[in-house]
Design a protein around this motif. Structure first.
Motif, mmCIF file in Angstrom:
data_model
loop_
_atom_site.group_PDB
_atom_site.id
_atom_site.type_symbol
_atom_site.label_atom_id
_atom_site.label_comp_id
_atom_site.label_asym_id
_atom_site.label_seq_id
_atom_site.Cartn_x
_atom_site.Cartn_y
_atom_site.Cartn_z
ATOM 1 N N ILE A 1 1.239 5.776 12.681
ATOM 2 C CA ILE A 1 1.859 4.910 13.412
ATOM 3 C C ILE A 1 2.940 3.863 12.530
ATOM 4 C CG2 ILE A 1 1.669 2.815 14.758
ATOM 5 C CD1 ILE A 1 -1.204 3.719 15.659
ATOM 6 N N GLN A 2 2.437 3.686 11.494
ATOM 7 C CA GLN A 2 3.297 2.596 10.710
ATOM 8 C C GLN A 2 4.208 3.470 9.665
ATOM 9 O OE1 GLN A 2 1.480 -0.622 9.082
ATOM 10 N NE2 GLN A 2 0.975 -1.623 10.842
ATOM 11 N N LYS A 3 5.272 2.918 9.130
ATOM 12 C CA LYS A 3 6.273 3.508 8.310
ATOM 13 C C LYS A 3 5.365 3.594 6.854
ATOM 14 C CE LYS A 3 10.399 2.775 5.840
ATOM 15 N NZ LYS A 3 9.821 2.680 4.366
ATOM 16 N N ASN A 4 5.301 4.796 6.451
ATOM 17 C CA ASN A 4 4.569 5.149 5.238
ATOM 18 C C ASN A 4 4.961 4.321 4.059
ATOM 19 O OD1 ASN A 4 2.902 6.406 6.986
ATOM 20 N ND2 ASN A 4 3.452 8.302 6.051
ATOM 21 N N PRO A 5 4.417 3.539 3.291
ATOM 22 C CA PRO A 5 4.921 3.102 1.855
ATOM 23 C C PRO A 5 5.547 3.984 1.063
ATOM 24 C CG PRO A 5 2.608 3.037 1.879
ATOM 25 C CD PRO A 5 2.938 3.585 3.218
ATOM 26 N N SER A 6 6.192 3.747 0.147
ATOM 27 C CA SER A 6 6.663 4.447 -1.049
ATOM 28 C C SER A 6 5.702 4.663 -1.980
ATOM 29 C CB SER A 6 7.873 3.944 -1.748
ATOM 30 O OG SER A 6 7.678 2.631 -2.142
ATOM 31 N N GLY A 7 4.641 3.903 -2.103
ATOM 32 C CA GLY A 7 3.549 3.932 -3.018
ATOM 33 C C GLY A 7 2.430 2.954 -2.793
ATOM 34 N N VAL A 8 1.346 3.453 -3.169
ATOM 35 C CA VAL A 8 0.277 2.499 -3.185
ATOM 36 C C VAL A 8 -0.441 2.269 -4.438
ATOM 37 C CG1 VAL A 8 -0.222 2.822 -0.641
ATOM 38 C CG2 VAL A 8 -1.309 4.132 -2.090
ATOM 39 N N ALA A 9 -1.178 1.393 -4.696
ATOM 40 C CA ALA A 9 -2.021 0.930 -5.979
ATOM 41 C C ALA A 9 -3.510 0.748 -5.713
ATOM 42 C CB ALA A 9 -1.395 0.025 -6.891
ATOM 43 N N TYR A 10 -4.525 1.406 -6.223
ATOM 44 C CA TYR A 10 -5.728 1.303 -6.098
ATOM 45 C C TYR A 10 -6.176 0.011 -7.135
ATOM 46 C CZ TYR A 10 -5.880 5.300 -3.237
ATOM 47 O OH TYR A 10 -5.556 6.316 -2.283
ATOM 48 N N VAL A 11 -6.393 -1.167 -6.846
ATOM 49 C CA VAL A 11 -6.688 -2.187 -7.565
ATOM 50 C C VAL A 11 -8.066 -3.021 -6.865
ATOM 51 C CG1 VAL A 11 -4.211 -2.573 -7.724
ATOM 52 C CG2 VAL A 11 -5.427 -3.627 -6.027
ATOM 53 N N TYR A 12 -8.361 -4.011 -8.190
ATOM 54 C CA TYR A 12 -9.418 -4.849 -7.624
ATOM 55 C C TYR A 12 -10.629 -4.319 -7.488
ATOM 56 C CZ TYR A 12 -11.326 -8.750 -4.564
ATOM 57 O OH TYR A 12 -12.189 -9.508 -3.869
ATOM 58 N N LEU A 13 -11.914 -4.329 -8.254
ATOM 59 C CA LEU A 13 -11.693 -4.671 -9.492
ATOM 60 C C LEU A 13 -11.688 -3.351 -10.488
ATOM 61 C CD1 LEU A 13 -13.992 -7.707 -9.347
ATOM 62 C CD2 LEU A 13 -11.564 -7.742 -10.403
ATOM 63 N N GLU A 14 -12.764 -2.632 -10.693
ATOM 64 C CA GLU A 14 -12.841 -1.286 -11.146
ATOM 65 C C GLU A 14 -13.444 -0.079 -10.467
ATOM 66 O OE1 GLU A 14 -12.771 1.892 -13.409
ATOM 67 O OE2 GLU A 14 -12.141 -0.166 -14.433
ATOM 68 N N PRO A 15 -12.452 0.501 -9.977
ATOM 69 C CA PRO A 15 -12.632 1.653 -9.077
ATOM 70 C C PRO A 15 -13.662 2.706 -9.639
ATOM 71 C CG PRO A 15 -10.328 1.869 -9.978
ATOM 72 C CD PRO A 15 -10.959 0.721 -10.281
ATOM 73 N N PHE A 16 -13.854 2.900 -10.802
ATOM 74 C CA PHE A 16 -14.861 4.055 -10.975
ATOM 75 C C PHE A 16 -16.253 3.754 -10.999
ATOM 76 C CE2 PHE A 16 -10.752 5.936 -12.678
ATOM 77 C CZ PHE A 16 -11.280 7.170 -12.986
ATOM 78 N N MET A 17 -16.424 2.302 -10.681
ATOM 79 C CA MET A 17 -17.688 1.855 -10.423
ATOM 80 C C MET A 17 -18.578 2.671 -9.062
ATOM 81 S SD MET A 17 -18.785 -0.772 -12.470
ATOM 82 C CE MET A 17 -20.037 -1.784 -11.391
ATOM 83 N N GLU A 18 -17.558 3.184 -8.121
ATOM 84 C CA GLU A 18 -17.795 4.050 -7.215
ATOM 85 C C GLU A 18 -16.739 4.993 -6.682
ATOM 86 O OE1 GLU A 18 -18.085 1.519 -3.596
ATOM 87 O OE2 GLU A 18 -16.576 0.152 -4.548
ATOM 88 N N ILE A 19 -16.287 5.819 -7.765
ATOM 89 C CA ILE A 19 -15.045 6.577 -7.652
ATOM 90 C C ILE A 19 -15.394 7.740 -6.564
ATOM 91 C CG2 ILE A 19 -15.705 8.007 -9.585
ATOM 92 C CD1 ILE A 19 -12.135 6.643 -8.815
ATOM 93 N N GLU A 20 -16.516 8.020 -6.504
ATOM 94 C CA GLU A 20 -16.781 9.119 -5.518
ATOM 95 C C GLU A 20 -16.254 8.514 -4.373
ATOM 96 O OE1 GLU A 20 -19.973 6.557 -5.687
ATOM 97 O OE2 GLU A 20 -19.031 7.571 -7.319
#
Length: 403
Positions: free
Chosen positions: A138-157
């Motif tokens: 539906i929405q215009k796709n962004p040029s990029g996204v970032a995975y932030v807040y806080l440590e993603p590898f705590m539940e990376i699966e």
């Protein structure tokens, strides 16, 4: 108004003794506060410009940021941030495996709002994974996204399938990690599902051997791998100690983040010399100077790694770009201070530094000289709260009224 350093110090010492809830005083003499902050900023930026002159290889990216190195290595996530749709943050993990002195959540880690299980915070709204196909259609796709807040590898699966959805939509994706929990297996899976760019906060572990090994592993799987960490003395010293091993990895870039403090980490840095950029971020004056030490070293030693001056100016440009892309009025942006009230005591160290000079000074007009204002201010405060309650020593104020 180019307030003199001497009168700025006099005023700020006085204002540091005023209770923080005395808004009327701070509002009435806001021009004194703003003039002092601006004087400090102008002098500091002048110092930075002198450092830039010592790096003839310094490249200006259309006025938005600076770097040294090969343009092909400039992180595409940063290009999306500065020229595309801005920094599209995707939030999932509200916990971390480390406690860092410089962390923006240092004093509030236990109170960080949890994102409900199975949901993702995108654009300040919560989505289930099944909703993402609808959102992307539906929405215009962004040029990029970032995975932030806080440590993603705590539940990376939990991230693999979401990364795959954004990859299928052709959206550039980068992720931040301290690297401690990275393994060959989870790095490989993350890359296979389409993460484009991985950034290691190497300062979080003081350049630990474990994280250096993780970066070597990441180099095997990802298109772009780099460092992004706040520029602190501790990081600089630990990096220099392991410099050859880090450089041998073949990283693409190092984003030298000018360190800024907020309400949840300021108490770790009381007594440092601060400046404020464009009425926004508050930073210690040594942070950006460390960036230029790295740049000079990179040029002299011919590093292959691009060094990016991810400064407060860069963040300022980012917010102007973001407001433009989101349809804001001409001149609109959201680059603002993270503090909701003036904190004059924070600037006493730099105002007391005899080596720090204001570029241009002029005496205050008589009606703004402290000796002509002090008595009336004290009388007004005494009438409101009682003199014994409001007039406390500076040391008292520091211990009881920190952020």
């Amino acid at each position: 108004m180019n307030i003199s350093k001497k009168e700025a110090l006099e005023w700020f010492e006085f204002l540091s003794e005023i209770p923080s809830d005395s808004q009327q005083v701070f509002e009435e003499y806001n021009n004194i506060i703003r003039s002092t902050m601006r004087q400090i900023e102008k002098s500091y930026i002048s110092e930075i410009k002198e450092l830039q002159k010592n790096i003839p290889e310094l490249k200006d990216l259309k006025g938005r940021t600076y770097y040294v190195g090969e343009e092909k290595n400039f992180p595409k996530g940063c290009l999306s941030c500065l020229f595309g749709d801005g920094l599209g943050g995707i939030r999932k993990t509200h916990t971390c495996n480390l406690t860092c002195k410089f962390c923006y959540y240092h004093d509030s880690m236990e109170d960080v709002e949890q994102i409900p299980e199975g949901m993702w915070d995108i654009g300040d709204n919560l989505y289930e994974e099944d909703d993402l196909d609808l959102l992307l259609s539906i929405q215009k796709n962004p040029s990029g996204v970032a995975y932030v807040y806080l440590e993603p590898f705590m539940e990376i699966e939990e991230y693999y399938s979401v990364v795959k959805k954004f990859n299928n939509a052709g959206i550039h994706q980068h992720m931040y990690t301290n690297g401690v929990l990275c393994t060959d297996e989870n790095l490989k899976k993350l890359a296979e599902n389409g993460l484009d760019e991985l950034r290691f906060n190497l300062g979080a572990s003081n350049c630990s051997d474990r994280v250096i090994e993780a970066m070597k592993t990441a180099r095997k799987y990802f298109k772009s791998v780099g460092i992004e960490t706040p520029m602190t003395h501790e990081f600089y010293e630990s990096f220099i100690e392991k410099k050859e091993e880090i450089l041998s990895i073949g990283l693409d870039f190092m984003n030298c983040a000018e360190f800024h403090v907020g309400p949840d980490n300021i108490n770790n840095y009381i007594g440092e010399k601060f400046y404020v950029y464009k009425n926004g971020y508050l930073s210690p004056t040594w942070s950006r100077k460390i960036t230029y030490k790295f740049m000079k070293m990179a040029i002299d030693e011919k590093w292959d790694m691009l060094i990016h001056d991810c400064s407060n100016h860069t963040k300022y440009a980012r917010e102007i770009n973001k407001a433009s892309k989101q349809g804001g009025a001409f001149g609109a942006h959201s680059y603002i201070s993270e503090f909701d009230r003036p904190l004059p005591y924070l600037f006493l160290p730099i105002l007391k530094d005899k080596d720090f000079k204001f570029l241009k000074e002029a005496p205050l007009p008589d009606h703004l000289k402290l000796e002509n204002c002090k008595e009336s201010i004290l009388e007004s405060l005494s009438e409101e709260e009682g003199e014994e309650e409001f007039y406390q020593g500076f040391e008292d104020y520091i211990s009881n009224e920190k952020c």
